[in-house]
Write an enzyme that holds these catalytic residues in place. Structure first.
Site, PDB file in Angstrom:
ATOM      1  N   LYS A 255       9.905   1.045  10.593  1.00  0.00           N
ATOM      2  CA  LYS A 255       9.941   2.032   9.225  1.00  0.00           C
ATOM      3  C   LYS A 255      11.195   2.247   8.811  1.00  0.00           C
ATOM      4  CE  LYS A 255       5.457   3.545  10.705  1.00  0.00           C
ATOM      5  NZ  LYS A 255       4.532   4.636  11.190  1.00  0.00           N
TER       6      LYS A 255
ATOM      7  N   GLU B 120      -5.848  -4.008   9.895  1.00  0.00           N
ATOM      8  CA  GLU B 120      -5.637  -3.882  11.271  1.00  0.00           C
ATOM      9  C   GLU B 120      -6.657  -5.141  11.987  1.00  0.00           C
ATOM     10  OE1 GLU B 120      -4.931  -0.542  13.364  1.00  0.00           O
ATOM     11  OE2 GLU B 120      -3.561   0.124  11.884  1.00  0.00           O
TER      12      GLU B 120
ATOM     13  N   VAL C  56       0.813  -1.058  -0.066  1.00  0.00           N
ATOM     14  CA  VAL C  56       0.039  -0.018   0.027  1.00  0.00           C
ATOM     15  C   VAL C  56       1.043   1.300  -0.002  1.00  0.00           C
ATOM     16  CG1 VAL C  56      -1.828   1.282   1.360  1.00  0.00           C
ATOM     17  CG2 VAL C  56      -1.848  -1.417   1.330  1.00  0.00           C
ATOM     18  N   VAL C  57       0.519   2.086  -0.943  1.00  0.00           N
ATOM     19  CA  VAL C  57       1.396   3.565  -1.138  1.00  0.00           C
ATOM     20  C   VAL C  57       0.654   4.574  -0.807  1.00  0.00           C
ATOM     21  CG1 VAL C  57       3.189   4.546  -2.327  1.00  0.00           C
ATOM     22  CG2 VAL C  57       2.772   1.997  -2.714  1.00  0.00           C
TER      23      VAL C  57
ATOM     24  N   LYS D  25      -2.980 -17.165  24.483  1.00  0.00           N
ATOM     25  CA  LYS D  25      -1.753 -17.710  24.517  1.00  0.00           C
ATOM     26  C   LYS D  25      -1.224 -18.149  23.350  1.00  0.00           C
ATOM     27  CE  LYS D  25      -1.846 -19.854  29.055  1.00  0.00           C
ATOM     28  NZ  LYS D  25      -0.943 -19.674  30.000  1.00  0.00           N
TER      29      LYS D  25
ATOM     30  N   ASP E 200      -3.124   4.914  -2.755  1.00  0.00           N
ATOM     31  CA  ASP E 200      -4.301   5.604  -2.131  1.00  0.00           C
ATOM     32  C   ASP E 200      -4.803   6.592  -3.074  1.00  0.00           C
ATOM     33  OD1 ASP E 200      -5.977   7.137  -0.661  1.00  0.00           O
ATOM     34  OD2 ASP E 200      -4.303   7.162   1.183  1.00  0.00           O
TER      35      ASP E 200
END
Ligand SMILES: *[C@@H]1O[C@H](CO)[C@@H](O)[C@H](O)[C@H]1NC(C)=O
Ligand SMILES: *[C@@H]1O[C@H](CO)[C@@H](O)[C@H](O)[C@H]1NC(C)=O
Length: 341
Positions: A314, A232, A125-126, A253, A152
């Site tokens: 990053k 996410e 994704v850019v 766990k 995007d």
């Protein structure tokens, strides 16, 4: 070699909001007699920009003087200006694709039969910063793989044009655009518990097949379509659905921390500290923090290479181009050193 084999058994799906970096090649000592046939693919100082005055060997070894010199350089106005590459440059430079690939030293053949027999698929994704994208693409590029680039929709027109120009040089790099809206949500289908997790994942072919064919997952994705940041929770939720290849029980766990997972190495600000402290997980960031995540500096490289992760995030050429430059050189040299003569 074990790690490489493991990697080859996987199909890779990775989101890249920022610069991620491939560190897939297992640690072996560099063999000075490696196949000279491919030495032209090494990155040399002649390919480098103003970063080439740095001693990368010393930087990777964490030599204090070399790091100090690098740090000084990164805050110099002229240096910062000179390392910057405008988006328009890529549009011009890719007019002649052959020349672009040659001068940027893209790999044009698989590095081994094993890799050729096990192609990987990447998803990236850019949003902006085309230079970061191009350098990441070059680092992970191999002709047998497939790369799906999501730009995007809100990105600047120059970002769109530059990325489109770069991808047009490669038959196995595809570009798609993305959307993000907002409506009141119905509960998720099949009463699936929505779990959060890493947006950067490495998964098997079987997992991908489930994502494409399993009715529960198709319904979940339809439901997730207009959520703000589906990456996410989507992968993490699917990861706990019974029957999905590679899935685990949803119990805590089974959860793994960043430091033990292999997909990406990240430094969260609140886990940084000095060695010996019970709270600290890793040493302090040598670059700078953006939203509590370390954007690596040259001083982080030695620590990075002590870990087993495939990617680290990053990196950003605006924060520390030297960190990127030295890591690029090192990884390419290592990849070539593993070629059978
Ligand atoms: C770079 O650093 C290494 C390791 O510290 C050292 O052996 C080498 O001589 C240095 N090279 C130059 C050109 O200064
Ligand atoms: C455009 O690209 C060509 C070769 O691809 C190069 O010779 C020329 O200097 C570039 N021009 C600009 C303005 O970057």
């Amino acid at each position: 070699m074990r790690l490489l084999k493991l990697l080859l058994k996987l199909t890779v799906v990775l989101g890249s909001l920022w610069m991620l970096y491939l560190m897939s090649h297992p640690k072996t000592d560099l063999d000075p007699t490696y196949s000279l046939r491919y030495s032209w693919l090494e990155y040399t100082d002649a390919d480098g920009g103003p970063e080439k005055v740095c001693n990368c060997t010393a930087i990777m070894q964490g030599v204090r003087e070399a790091l100090k010199q690098a740090k000084l350089l990164t805050i110099t106005k002229d240096f910062r200006k000179n390392v910057r590459i405008p988006d328009e440059h890529y549009i011009n430079a890719t007019r002649d694709c052959r020349k672009f690939k040659l001068t940027r030293k893209y790999l044009t053949f698989p590095l081994s039969q094993e890799e050729e027999d096990f192609p990987l698929a990447y998803s990236m994704v850019v949003h902006h910063k085309v230079q970061n994208f191009e350098r990441l693409l070059r680092a992970i590029y191999a002709p047998q793989n497939i790369y799906c680039i999501h730009v995007d929709e809100q990105s600047q027109a120059s970002v769109f044009s530059a990325i489109s120009a770069i991808t047009s040089c490669f038959p196995n790099v595809y570009m798609v655009s993305q959307r993000a809206t907002g409506k009141a949500k119905k509960p998720p289908p099949f009463n699936l518990p929505i779990l959060s997790g890493n947006a950067y994942i490495v998964v098997s072919r079987g997992y991908v097949r489930s994502v494409l064919e399993d009715n529960r997952i198709l319904a979940l994705m339809e439901w997730a379509k207009d959520t703000f940041s589906p990456d996410e929770f989507l992968w993490a939720t699917i990861q706990r659905i019974p029957g999905v290849p590679g899935s685990t029980w949803p119990n805590r766990k089974h959860d793994m921390t960043d430091i033990n997972a292999i997909a990406r190495l990240v430094k969260w600000q609140w886990h940084e500290g000095s060695q010996g402290s019970l709270e600290a997980v890793y040493p302090e960031c040598h670059g700078k923090h953006v939203r509590s995540i370390c954007v690596y500096g040259a001083g982080d490289l030695q620590w990075l290479l002590e870990h087993h992760h495939l990617f680290a995030n990053k990196f950003d050429t605006d924060t520390d181009p030297i960190a990127l430059y030295c890591l690029e050189k090192y990884l390419r040299q290592k990849a070539l050193a593993e070629l059978q003569p």
